[in-house]
Each structure stands twice: as structure tokens, then as C-alpha cells.
Design an enzyme around this catalytic site. Structure first.
Site, short mmCIF file in Angstrom:
data_model
loop_
_atom_site.label_atom_id
_atom_site.label_comp_id
_atom_site.label_asym_id
_atom_site.label_seq_id
_atom_site.Cartn_x
_atom_site.Cartn_y
_atom_site.Cartn_z
N HIS A 132 0.85 -1.19 0.00
CA HIS A 132 0.00 0.00 0.00
C HIS A 132 0.88 1.24 0.00
CE1 HIS A 132 0.28 1.23 4.33
NE2 HIS A 132 0.32 -0.05 4.59
N ASP A 188 6.37 1.91 6.65
CA ASP A 188 5.02 1.36 6.57
C ASP A 188 4.21 2.33 5.70
OD1 ASP A 188 2.53 0.23 6.91
OD2 ASP A 188 2.34 0.76 9.03
N GLU A 194 -4.88 2.17 2.95
CA GLU A 194 -4.83 1.04 3.87
C GLU A 194 -4.87 1.50 5.31
OE1 GLU A 194 -2.87 -2.04 6.46
OE2 GLU A 194 -2.35 0.06 6.13
N GLU A 195 -4.21 2.61 5.60
CA GLU A 195 -4.06 3.07 6.97
C GLU A 195 -5.37 3.58 7.58
OE1 GLU A 195 -1.64 2.46 8.71
OE2 GLU A 195 0.17 2.35 7.48
N HIS A 200 4.94 4.39 12.28
CA HIS A 200 3.94 5.46 12.46
C HIS A 200 4.53 6.64 13.23
CE1 HIS A 200 0.00 3.12 11.48
NE2 HIS A 200 1.02 2.64 10.79
#
Length: 360
Positions: free
Chosen positions: A68, A183, A215-216, A323
Site C-alpha cells: 500500500h 510502513d 490502507e491506513e 507510524h
């Protein structure tokens, strides 16, 4: 020691800006880089982008590799009268890592505006026992404007995206990298490196490899792309949090221990047939791996429920401090995950798919 070419691609992808709903920079990069290695590139309606390697056999399995593109970030929700910004989070943030950090806001005209997140100096906490409740909603973002009108004169409007600013660097021992957005630019890098590694290989499947959006914020992009490409089997390629700071072997996610074998998360269970295939692949090709149970999900959690049910798994790696502005990860784990993706693409034929489904 990592190859300079690998680092250059990691640096390019991680330094690009693209939070959920604003993935266009990464989409352009992915399309450009994938095109030489696939028969065609196709996007879905939300902005996901995938390269397709066709197979001459119409009955060959359709294998989907999905990373993603989006990183966690913020959206400007309101400009205050004195020119500061109230924001909403796009993806999961620990509020204690948001304050006193540098970000960049991109206007609708594509102009980048430097921003810093607010914090309270300790001098102003005297008499409060040094305590202050912190939430994302309580943190203002400051571009140095003196009024709402001045901010608007620079093209700033509610709905603009804000992402961290970080330079991607190599650690002193040359074994690890520090960056933002691993990520999941990790998955994007694996997709590109794998397609390039397979460019002269004959595959026993139709390979659909690329990246989803959003996605997140709830695994949204995977639903549209899985419907569009209708894979027989789906692999999310995604990064997960390492939990190895105290060295306890009871914790999941250790740097340097190889690709993650995700067996369960709140939205996904690795089925028996798929687990046996992944274990056989790793052991046959001497790929280091570690079992992983997660409190967070991946696009596999959405994809496996789509269409009439899609056998799914995750090709994962772990990283520390995801994150945030500064994620730290090990290149040997990346190489293990990339090798896993390559070997899956080379071996997943009609017979393997039939076995996976039968064993499930």
C-alpha cells in the site's frame, strides 16, 4: 552491506509524500518504475496501481502482490483566526510522538508549506506537576502565519494533506536504515525489486503486483483492487511493529530474524494450506523467518473476504518505531522478504494452488 541501488530506491520511496487519500506522488513513481517489467499497468477507481505479467495459459493462477502506498499523516481541518491549523489524523498516531516535529503541508496547487507541530514548554507546565493530557486533537500545527487570511493567501485550505519531513539515512554499521513511511514503502520497494528480479523468468502464473491506497484508514483500497483484478490468491506485502527493545524472545517482531510469518491478527487467520506453502517455501530456499501475531491488520484482512473468498497471506517484515518520523529497520529482513516474494512468484502454479485450497 546493502547494495547502493537498493538504498537509492528505498530513499526515493520513503522520502516521497503521500498520506491516505493523497497517494499521487507514489502512484506516479510506481507506474514509471513498474512499466518496463510488466505487460501493462492498470489502476483501480480509488487510485491503486498494479503491473500485470500475463500468462499464455488462461487457466494459470492469478497471483496478486499488494503493498500500500499511503503513510500515516494528517489533514488540515480548520484554520484558526491567528493562522494555526487544527488537524485530523489519517491513520494511527501515538499522540506523544506528534508534538514538536517538522511536517510539510501541500496545497491544492502543489506548493509545499513547512509546518511544525505545537508543544508546551516545561516553563509553562510549572504548577501542574509537569503533567498534560495529550491528544491529536489538542495539537496545533504552526506554519508561522499570523492570521487565517495570511494562510489562505498562500493557498492553504481545509482538506490539505500534512506529512512528516525526514531524511532517509543509513546507520553507522551499514546494516540498518532510518526513515519515515517504511510502513508501507517497504511493500512498494519489494514489488518493484521483485518485478525487476523476475523480468527474464518464465512464471507459472499471471502475476498482478502493485500497491493499494488508503490502507491506513481501514483497508479501503484492497476491496476495490481485489474486485477489479479477481486474484486466485492474495499476498499483502506490509510492515509491522517490532517489539524487541528488551530482547525478550516472547515478544513478536525482532530485527534481523527474517520475514514475518503472520499467523493471526484481529481480522485475519492464516489458513493451514497457505501456512504449509509458506513454510515449505522458506525452508526450501533457506529464507529466515519468524512467527508473528499482530494487534493490527493488513490488506489481507480485507482481500480474503472479497469475491467468493480469496486465500490470502502476508509477506511481512518488522521495524521499530513505525507510524512516526523515524522508523528503524534492518536490510537483512528486507532481503529475506524480497526473496520470499520472488520464490512465491516462481513456484505458485496450478498444482500448488489446488493443494493450498485442498489443505485449507
Amino acid at each position: 552491506m546493502m547494495e547502493q541501488k537498493v538504498f537509492n530506491r528505498i530513499k526515493a520511496l520513503t522520502e516521497l509524500k503521500g498520506t491516505s487519500g493523497f497517494e499521487y506522488n507514489i502512484r506516479r513513481y510506481m507506474e514509471q518504475e513498474m512499466t518496463p517489467f510488466v505487460d501493462y499497468v492498470q489502476g483501480d477507481g480509488l487510485g491503486g496501481i498494479f503491473g500485470v505479467r500475463e500468462n499464455s495459459d488462461d487457466h494459470a493462477p492469478r497471483v496478486m502482490f499488494a503493498s500500500h502506498m499511503d503513510e500515516v499523516g494528517f489533514m488540515l481541518a480548520q484554520i484558526t483566526p491567528n493562522g494555526l491549523f487544527k488537524v485530523v489524523a489519517l491513520g494511527g498516531w501515538n499522540p506523544y510522538v506528534v508534538s514538536a516535529q517538522r511536517f510539510v503541508l501541500t496545497t491544492r496547487e502543489g506548493v509545499d508549506i513547512p509546518v511544525v507541530s505545537s508543544s508546551v514548554p516545561p516553563h509553562l507546565l510549572r504548577g501542574t506537576n509537569g503533567a498534560q493530557d495529550v491528544s491529536v486533537d489538542s495539537i496545533l500545527f504552526d506554519a508561522g502565519f499570523t492570521s487565517k487570511e495570511e494562510a489562505e493567501s498562500f493557498g492553504v485550505r481545509p482538506g490539505d494533506a500534512i506529512v512528516p519531513v525526514t531524511e532517509t539515512i543509513v546507520t553507522a554499521n551499514q546494516k540498518r536504515i532510518i526513515s519515515k513511511a517504511w510502513d508501507n514503502r517497504y511493500g512498494c520497494t519489494v514489488v518493484l525489486d521483485t518485478l525487476e528480479a523476475l523480468k527474464d523468468e518464465k512464471l507459472p502464473n499471471t502475476l498482478i503486483a502493485g500497491a493499494n491506497v488508503q490502507e491506513e484508514v481501514g483497508l479501503r483500497g484492497a476491496k476495490g483492487s481485489t474486485t477489479l483484478f479477481n486474484p486466485d490468491v492474495f499476498f499483502a506485502i506490509d510492515c509491522s511493529p517490532a517489539n524487541d527493545l528488551d530482547g525478550s524472545p516472547a515478544n513478536y517482531g525482532h530485527l534481523g530474524k527474517g520475514v514475518l510469518m503472520r499467523i493471526q491478527d484481529p481480522g485475519f487467520i492464516l489458513q493451514r494450506g497457505m501456512r504449509e506453502f509458506l513454510l515449505d517455501t522458506a525452508e526450501t530456499h533457506h529464507i529466515p523467518y519468524q512467527y508473528f501475531v499482530s494487534k493490527g491488520g493488513t490488506d489481507a484482512g480485507a482481500a480474503h473476504q472479497m469475491n467468493y473468498g480469496v486465500p490470502s497471506a502476508v509477506i511481512g517484515m518488522c521495524a521499530r518505531y513505525i507510524h512516526t518520523h523515524q522508523t528503524l529497520f534492518e536490510i537483512s529482513d528486507y532481503e529475506a522478504a524480497k526473496e520470499m516474494a520472488k520464490q512465491i512468484a516462481l513456484t505458485l502454479d496450478k498444482s500448488v494452488l489446488a493443494t493450498i485450497k485442498h489443505r485449507n
